[in-house]
Design a protein around this motif. Structure first.
Motif, PDB file in Angstrom:
ATOM      1  N   SER A 228     -67.428  99.990   2.824  1.00  0.00           N
ATOM      2  CA  SER A 228     -66.673  98.927   2.157  1.00  0.00           C
ATOM      3  C   SER A 228     -65.444  99.452   1.421  1.00  0.00           C
ATOM      4  N   VAL A 229     -65.184 100.757   1.474  1.00  0.00           N
ATOM      5  CA  VAL A 229     -64.050 101.280   0.708  1.00  0.00           C
ATOM      6  C   VAL A 229     -62.772 101.399   1.555  1.00  0.00           C
ATOM      7  N   LEU A 230     -62.597 102.458   2.314  1.00  0.00           N
ATOM      8  CA  LEU A 230     -61.311 102.668   2.990  1.00  0.00           C
ATOM      9  C   LEU A 230     -61.228 101.892   4.309  1.00  0.00           C
ATOM     10  N   ARG A 231     -60.139 101.151   4.490  1.00  0.00           N
ATOM     11  CA  ARG A 231     -59.936 100.365   5.709  1.00  0.00           C
ATOM     12  C   ARG A 231     -58.814 100.922   6.548  1.00  0.00           C
ATOM     13  N   CYS A 232     -57.684 101.133   5.878  1.00  0.00           N
ATOM     14  CA  CYS A 232     -56.473 101.452   6.612  1.00  0.00           C
ATOM     15  C   CYS A 232     -55.673 102.456   5.780  1.00  0.00           C
ATOM     16  N   LEU A 233     -55.331 103.596   6.398  1.00  0.00           N
ATOM     17  CA  LEU A 233     -54.577 104.625   5.692  1.00  0.00           C
ATOM     18  C   LEU A 233     -53.199 104.748   6.340  1.00  0.00           C
ATOM     19  N   ILE A 234     -52.186 104.642   5.508  1.00  0.00           N
ATOM     20  CA  ILE A 234     -50.817 104.641   6.022  1.00  0.00           C
ATOM     21  C   ILE A 234     -50.060 105.782   5.353  1.00  0.00           C
ATOM     22  N   CYS A 235     -49.218 106.491   6.105  1.00  0.00           N
ATOM     23  CA  CYS A 235     -48.321 107.451   5.465  1.00  0.00           C
ATOM     24  C   CYS A 235     -46.951 107.249   6.083  1.00  0.00           C
ATOM     25  N   GLN A 236     -45.923 107.176   5.266  1.00  0.00           N
ATOM     26  CA  GLN A 236     -44.600 106.902   5.825  1.00  0.00           C
ATOM     27  C   GLN A 236     -43.511 107.785   5.249  1.00  0.00           C
ATOM     28  N   ARG A 237     -42.445 107.913   6.019  1.00  0.00           N
ATOM     29  CA  ARG A 237     -41.221 108.577   5.572  1.00  0.00           C
ATOM     30  C   ARG A 237     -40.056 107.788   6.124  1.00  0.00           C
TER      31      ARG A 237
ATOM     32  N   SER B  11     -17.769 105.055   7.674  1.00  0.00           N
ATOM     33  CA  SER B  11     -17.595 106.478   8.019  1.00  0.00           C
ATOM     34  C   SER B  11     -18.810 107.350   7.723  1.00  0.00           C
ATOM     35  N   THR B  12     -19.999 106.742   7.638  1.00  0.00           N
ATOM     36  CA  THR B  12     -21.171 107.558   7.339  1.00  0.00           C
ATOM     37  C   THR B  12     -21.918 107.969   8.609  1.00  0.00           C
ATOM     38  N   SER B  13     -21.617 107.336   9.751  1.00  0.00           N
ATOM     39  CA  SER B  13     -22.287 107.507  11.045  1.00  0.00           C
ATOM     40  C   SER B  13     -23.765 107.078  11.009  1.00  0.00           C
ATOM     41  N   VAL B  14     -24.146 106.414   9.922  1.00  0.00           N
ATOM     42  CA  VAL B  14     -25.533 105.999   9.761  1.00  0.00           C
ATOM     43  C   VAL B  14     -25.560 104.501   9.444  1.00  0.00           C
ATOM     44  N   SER B  15     -26.559 103.786   9.964  1.00  0.00           N
ATOM     45  CA  SER B  15     -26.683 102.370   9.589  1.00  0.00           C
ATOM     46  C   SER B  15     -28.082 102.109   9.054  1.00  0.00           C
ATOM     47  N   GLY B  16     -28.326 102.505   7.842  1.00  0.00           N
ATOM     48  CA  GLY B  16     -29.635 102.267   7.225  1.00  0.00           C
ATOM     49  C   GLY B  16     -30.667 103.300   7.622  1.00  0.00           C
ATOM     50  N   ARG B  17     -31.892 103.054   7.190  1.00  0.00           N
ATOM     51  CA  ARG B  17     -32.963 103.996   7.516  1.00  0.00           C
ATOM     52  C   ARG B  17     -34.145 103.259   8.115  1.00  0.00           C
ATOM     53  N   THR B  18     -34.946 103.970   8.885  1.00  0.00           N
ATOM     54  CA  THR B  18     -36.128 103.364   9.470  1.00  0.00           C
ATOM     55  C   THR B  18     -37.371 104.144   9.046  1.00  0.00           C
ATOM     56  N   VAL B  19     -38.479 103.427   8.984  1.00  0.00           N
ATOM     57  CA  VAL B  19     -39.741 104.078   8.630  1.00  0.00           C
ATOM     58  C   VAL B  19     -40.271 104.825   9.846  1.00  0.00           C
ATOM     59  N   VAL B  20     -40.784 106.033   9.638  1.00  0.00           N
ATOM     60  CA  VAL B  20     -41.684 106.635  10.632  1.00  0.00           C
ATOM     61  C   VAL B  20     -43.033 106.690   9.929  1.00  0.00           C
ATOM     62  N   ALA B  21     -44.074 106.257  10.630  1.00  0.00           N
ATOM     63  CA  ALA B  21     -45.344 106.150   9.927  1.00  0.00           C
ATOM     64  C   ALA B  21     -46.530 106.587  10.776  1.00  0.00           C
ATOM     65  N   GLU B  22     -47.558 107.011  10.064  1.00  0.00           N
ATOM     66  CA  GLU B  22     -48.862 107.232  10.670  1.00  0.00           C
ATOM     67  C   GLU B  22     -49.779 106.152  10.103  1.00  0.00           C
ATOM     68  N   VAL B  23     -50.491 105.436  10.966  1.00  0.00           N
ATOM     69  CA  VAL B  23     -51.408 104.405  10.486  1.00  0.00           C
ATOM     70  C   VAL B  23     -52.792 104.688  11.062  1.00  0.00           C
ATOM     71  N   ILE B  24     -53.764 104.888  10.198  1.00  0.00           N
ATOM     72  CA  ILE B  24     -55.129 105.175  10.661  1.00  0.00           C
ATOM     73  C   ILE B  24     -56.043 104.014  10.314  1.00  0.00           C
ATOM     74  N   TRP B  25     -56.763 103.521  11.299  1.00  0.00           N
ATOM     75  CA  TRP B  25     -57.820 102.553  11.063  1.00  0.00           C
ATOM     76  C   TRP B  25     -59.093 103.362  10.843  1.00  0.00           C
ATOM     77  N   VAL B  26     -59.737 103.198   9.706  1.00  0.00           N
ATOM     78  CA  VAL B  26     -60.913 104.017   9.406  1.00  0.00           C
ATOM     79  C   VAL B  26     -62.140 103.426  10.105  1.00  0.00           C
ATOM     80  N   ASP B  27     -62.545 104.057  11.212  1.00  0.00           N
ATOM     81  CA  ASP B  27     -63.710 103.560  11.964  1.00  0.00           C
ATOM     82  C   ASP B  27     -64.943 104.404  11.620  1.00  0.00           C
ATOM     83  N   GLU B  28     -66.042 104.160  12.356  1.00  0.00           N
ATOM     84  CA  GLU B  28     -67.291 104.835  11.997  1.00  0.00           C
ATOM     85  C   GLU B  28     -67.224 106.354  12.179  1.00  0.00           C
TER      86      GLU B  28
END
Ligand SMILES: [Zn+2]
Length: 530
Positions: free
Chosen positions: A391-400, A450-467
């Motif tokens: 009943s505790v951990l369901r979904c673990l996310i890590c992003q940059r 003149s920055t050659s960049v248009s915003g940032r995007t998330v890269v993420a790891e998403v874990i579903w905590v199964d048995e």
């Protein structure tokens, strides 16, 4: 017809005000409403303070009206006025209803100002300058304004898409003036004064062109001057981003949505400082259904969300910490609790207790990998047995966050001069197909400032905590867990970064800053020394 009735009601309210004032102060009825105008410079600055006290109001003439004139509030009010260079006027006892009316009319005026747009006439040159600076920053999507004041100059730099750029150079004098105006006139700390020789912080609400912009100021003394950083917390036109907008893949979004639909359990968003964890929490908050009671414990409250009860935290005070506010929220019949940050053992235990007692909990943590969330929680004193409870951990996310290429000026990777030396290494790991479709930062254009960049995007790891996952958690076997996840098609940071390179969304150099060097010797499991 309806209009004339309103006018009459207003007129009679005005007369009542004047009569009440007259009887309270034992003076003749004032000639016009203008004399009672609570909206002037002092009142403007003091209005919030008066609202907090609730039993006091200050008029144009610095006359003080209070429903409890012998209370400390009046003394405090006098010293506050003096600290702002205004001599306090007479103090009159009055009824609470008159105080309420005057406070409400002051508020009304503020609202009118907002709808009329900004009237800058009342501002000093420095205040206007500050507003221009903040306005420019908001327009350009800047996250932080760095003001570096030294003996002979002031350097203004702005952080945009995670990178610092020089914005302007000012004289030392102007820098000092702007910093002290920002701190002394615009922050809601009515009691402290800007002192460049000690570290200070404050929050600054600004109204610019009708928008409520909120900033957090922090300053530290530096050799030959000081640094002040203004972080833009809210720009006044927030529309909640969806997880897809932020950069989550549709598979990842499905997992997070599934976890949000469960009646209890914890969803943890991890990542380093400044990786956009709060934005992800806000996107999740939007998914909470209206029939659910949502408490959000925040430090500070950055963006007002109507559907939630937002509880501010004061980390200086034991009884107002994340943990105590979380425990308090648990007693308030919640369905969903958002703990802005899990900083200590105490808060981690609140997270576990809330999930076990049948609530959905969302929180953030500082770690570099999704699997490391477990290591960190164990390190904080939560037992692996508790963490592996179903009943505790369901979904673990890590992003940059990774900068996104401006598609208007990006160039094919193979044609980019400064990338040539690295292409063989990348090709050895990624294969020629990815290298052929990849793009690199271009020269900059008008679309990207003149920055050659248009915003940032998330890269993420998403874990579903199964048995099986819970079994790895209980054993503390992070390596075995990652192997199991990979075998089942889970994408880690480098898989996601490679996908972004392949799609021509990110420059390989930018991806490497997040996932580390992409070359054969770092990607093999066993490091080869020869
Ligand atoms: Zn461009």
């Amino acid at each position: 017809m309806a209009e004339s009735r309103t006018t009459t009601a207003e007129e009679s309210q005005e007369n009542t005000l004047l009569q009440q004032y007259a009887s309270a102060t034992n003076t003749k009825v004032l000639s016009s409403q203008q004399d009672l105008d609570p909206k002037d410079r002092v009142m403007d600055e003091m209005l919030n303070w008066c609202h907090e006290q609730g039993n006091i109001v200050i008029l144009k003439s610095a006359t003080i009206l209070s429903s409890s004139p012998s209370s400390r509030t009046v003394q405090n009010c006098k010293s506050l006025l003096l600290s702002k260079g205004v001599h306090p006027g007479q103090v009159y006892a009055t009824t609470q209803s008159l105080v309420n009316l005057l406070l409400a009319s002051g508020e009304e005026e503020e609202r009118n100002d907002k709808t009329r747009g900004e009237t800058t006439a009342a501002f000093s040159d420095q205040q206007k300058h500050l507003r221009d600076l903040v306005h420019e920053a908001v327009m350009q999507n800047v996250s932080d304004i760095h003001i570096q004041v030294r003996q002979t100059y002031t350097k203004i730099r702005m952080r945009q898409h995670g990178e610092l750029r020089v914005f302007a150079e000012w004289s030392e004098k102007l820098g000092r003036e702007i910093a002290s105006v920002a701190f002394n006139k615009e922050t809601d700390h009515a009691t402290s004064h800007f002192n460049p020789s000690v570290p200070q912080d404050a929050s600054m609400p600004l109204k610019i062109q009708g928008k409520d912009i909120r900033l957090r100021l922090a300053s530290v003394p530096a050799h030959g001057g000081f640094d002040m950083v203004m972080r833009i917390l809210a720009t006044g036109e927030e529309h909640a981003n969806t997880l897809e907008d932020l950069g989550y893949t549709s598979k990842q979004v499905d997992l997070i949505k599934l976890a949000m639909k469960l009646p209890f359990g914890a969803i943890i968003v991890a990542g380093p400082t400044g990786s956009g964890k709060t934005t992800t929490l806000a996107a999740c908050m939007e998914m909470v259904e209206a029939v659910q009671k949502l408490y959000s414990i925040e430090d500070p409250v950055e963006k007002v969300v109507e559907a939630a009860t937002q509880v501010p935290v004061n980390t200086d005070k034991e009884d107002r910490s994340f943990a105590s506010m979380g425990r308090a929220a648990l007693r308030m019949d919640p369905d969903v609790i958002i703990l802005g940050e899990m900083r200590d053992e105490d808060t981690a235990h609140v997270m576990v207790r809330a999930s076990i007692t049948g609530h959905l909990v969302l929180t953030t943590l500082h770690t570099n990998r999704a699997t490391a969330i477990i290591t960190r929680l164990v390190d904080m004193g939560v037992s692996p047995v508790l963490l592996s409870d179903s009943s505790v951990l369901r979904c673990l996310i890590c992003q940059r966050l990774i900068p996104k290429l401006c598609q208007n000026c990006a160039v094919p990777l193979k044609k980019s001069e400064k990338h040539q030396a690295n292409i063989p290494d990348w090709e050895a790991v990624l294969g020629p197909e990815i290298i052929n479709s990849a793009k690199a930062r271009g020269p900059g254009c008008s679309k990207c400032h003149s920055t050659s960049v248009s915003g940032r995007t998330v890269v993420a790891e998403v874990i579903w905590v199964d048995e099986p996952g819970r079994a790895f958690i209980q054993k503390g076997d992070t390596l075995g867990w990652e192997k199991y996840l990979k075998e089942n098609g889970w994408q880690d940071f480098s898989d996601r970064a490679i996908a972004l390179i392949k799609e021509g969304i990110c420059d390989p150099f930018d991806a490497e800053k997040v996932v580390g060097p992409i070359n054969a010797s770092t990607t093999v499991k066993t490091f080869i020394y020869r």
